[in-house]
Design an enzyme around this catalytic site. Structure first.
Site, mmCIF file in Angstrom:
data_model
loop_
_atom_site.group_PDB
_atom_site.id
_atom_site.type_symbol
_atom_site.label_atom_id
_atom_site.label_comp_id
_atom_site.label_asym_id
_atom_site.label_seq_id
_atom_site.Cartn_x
_atom_site.Cartn_y
_atom_site.Cartn_z
ATOM 1 C CB THR A 110 -0.960 0.025 1.209
ATOM 2 O OG1 THR A 110 -0.190 0.001 2.416
ATOM 3 C CG2 THR A 110 -1.902 -1.165 1.191
ATOM 4 C CB ALA A 111 0.381 4.404 -1.661
ATOM 5 N N GLY A 176 9.425 -5.164 -1.296
ATOM 6 C CA GLY A 176 8.445 -5.103 -2.397
ATOM 7 C C GLY A 176 8.877 -5.949 -3.585
ATOM 8 C CB THR A 177 12.162 -6.267 -5.327
ATOM 9 O OG1 THR A 177 12.191 -4.864 -5.627
ATOM 10 C CG2 THR A 177 12.744 -7.031 -6.504
ATOM 11 C CD GLU A 214 -7.212 -0.078 -7.502
ATOM 12 O OE1 GLU A 214 -7.309 1.039 -8.079
ATOM 13 O OE2 GLU A 214 -8.127 -0.914 -7.485
ATOM 14 C CB CYS A 248 -5.033 7.643 -6.664
ATOM 15 S SG CYS A 248 -6.151 6.790 -5.580
ATOM 16 C CB THR A 249 -9.902 10.024 -6.544
ATOM 17 O OG1 THR A 249 -9.777 10.267 -5.134
ATOM 18 C CG2 THR A 249 -10.079 8.540 -6.795
ATOM 19 C CB ALA A 408 -14.610 5.607 -4.056
#
Length: 439
Positions: A110-111, A176-177, A214, A248-249, A408
């Site tokens: 996640t970010a 992550g990799t 995403e 992101c939105t 959302a």
């Protein structure tokens, strides 16, 4: 966590899955319900921690935890409803069934901008489907990751279940990799930039793994001449300035019909001047700092490029002289729709205001950017609304009418097309992504 920690955690999560997969789905739903309740009890303190570590205002921090709570409620109902059809077989005395089974271990990256909600969407649905989860949050929001995981672990252990069903490894790109390359990750859900998302997708695809992406958004609001401006001004402000432009939105492009352009810009600039900037923990604050020093530099670079490409800064454009990563919410006018900077997603509160004449051209301009996450029009014309929702309208995953681009609902599938990655999370039938189908 280092790679040895990761290795140990994957093994524990795989072992825990064997226990979890045997539990009936409605019973898994009951455990997820308890997780939602545990989050409810800690909602203010966890919201405070989000605000402190990420920098979003307190009500947004609490709102994000509320999203996780809501998706837990949603998942409880879903735990009794997931299933496939029994189809008529063409062979006498035969049955034709579609059976859905969990994929196994779901990796969730996640970010920083939504350090609770995005994990919640993924884990609540993945869990009722019968999967174990391994989470890597953003390195800059590790406290939130640890706090959330501890809340979940207690619920699992109180139910005499292994805490490793929801495992966590805090770490950087090395972890992550490893997740992307690891064949033991049956699904990898990644939220982050398009640039990193592309690397993740290639690594997962190389091993024929499954990914749910995403990625970036370059979202537009289109305002027609018949729009209700009392709706437009607060909507555009909220969509562009909320979370200091780090959703992101977030609305990055505002297309205004030429007949109302000047009026809307004047009203919007006036509204921008009233935005209360300050400490995200202060209940009066509407707008806090950017997350990092790097984000401040990206903001300044983008403003400079916008000027070089012919834009005029109507308001904002500067760093605010106070402690922290504060920048002024910014409006830029006068750029062409296809200026390179307009087509770049800068994760900062910069809104490019652009003029248009015709419906057909502005629908095309909405769709010409590489990303396809969220989009919005303001109009009272019913025919236009249905064209916007139709095959030649918006090509985004989220298509709004008379509401902003950001925001959302958990009941609908969240995600976008093209360089946004094509993934869907949260509601509707997104549960299918966390399962495999056998016919």
């Amino acid at each position: 966590g280092n790679l040895e920690d990761y290795e140990e955690t994957v093994k524990k999560a795989k072992e825990a899955w064997k226990v979890w997969a045997d539990i009936p789905a409605p019973k898994r739903g009951e455990v997820v319900r308890q997780i939602g309740d545990a989050l409810r009890q800690k909602i203010k303190v966890l919201g405070s921690l989000v605000s402190l570590e990420m920098g979003k205002i307190f009500v947004e921090g609490v709102g994000e935890v509320q999203e996780y709570v809501d998706v837990c409620d949603y998942a409880v109902g879903l735990s009794r409803m997931i299933g496939g059809p029994i189809l008529p077989s063409e062979r006498p005395g035969h049955a034709l069934i579609e059976q859905w089974n969990p994929v196994g271990l779901v990796g969730i990256i996640t970010a920083f901008n939504f350090p609770v909600a995005v994990y919640g969407w993924n884990s609540a649905i993945a869990m009722i489907c019968g999967n174990a989860c391994l989470w890597k949050g953003a390195p800059t929001t590790s406290l939130v990751s640890v706090a959330v995981t501890k809340i979940i672990a207690k619920v699992l252990e109180d139910n005499k279940l292994p805490g490793a069903i929801c495992s966590l490894v805090c770490g950087g790109a090395d972890i992550g990799t490893a997740m992307a390359r690891d064949e033991r990750m049956d699904l990898l859900s990644f939220t982050g930039s398009t640039k990193v998302g592309k690397q993740v997708a290639l690594m997962v695809q190389e091993r024929f793994g499954r990914s749910l992406l995403e990625l970036g958004g370059n979202n537009a609001i289109i305002v027609f001449e018949d729009a209700d401006l009392n709706l437009v001004i607060p909507s555009a402000l909220f969509a562009a300035v909320g979370t200091a432009g780090q959703r992101c939105t977030t609305a990055r492009r505002l297309f205004l019909h030429e007949s109302i352009h000047d009026e809307v810009v004047a009203k919007l600039a006036k509204a921008y001047a009233q935005v209360r900037i300050g400490d995200p923990w202060d209940s009066d604050t509407l707008y806090g700092p950017l997350h990092t020093k790097e984000a401040v530099k990206m903001f300044l670079d983008a403003v400079e490029q916008a000027k070089q490409q012919g834009g005029s800064v109507v308001c904002g454009g500067k760093v605010i002289n106070r402690p922290g990563n504060y920048v002024e919410p910014t409006i830029v006018t006068g750029l062409p729709h296809n200026a390179p900077i307009v087509h770049t997603e800068t994760f900062a509160p910069i809104l490019y205001v652009l003029k248009f004449k015709e419906e057909e051209e502005v629908f095309a301009w909405n769709n010409e950017v590489k990303q396809g996450l969220s989009s919005s029009i303001f109009t009272k014309d019913l025919g236009r609304i249905f064209r916007w929702l139709g095959p030649k309208g918006s090509d985004c995953g989220i298509v709004n009418v008379n509401i902003p681009t950001s925001g959302a609902e958990i009941g609908g599938a969240f995600g976008g097309e093209k360089h946004t990655g094509g993934g869907r999370e949260s509601g509707s039938d997104s549960w299918k992504l966390y399962m495999r189908r056998s016919t």
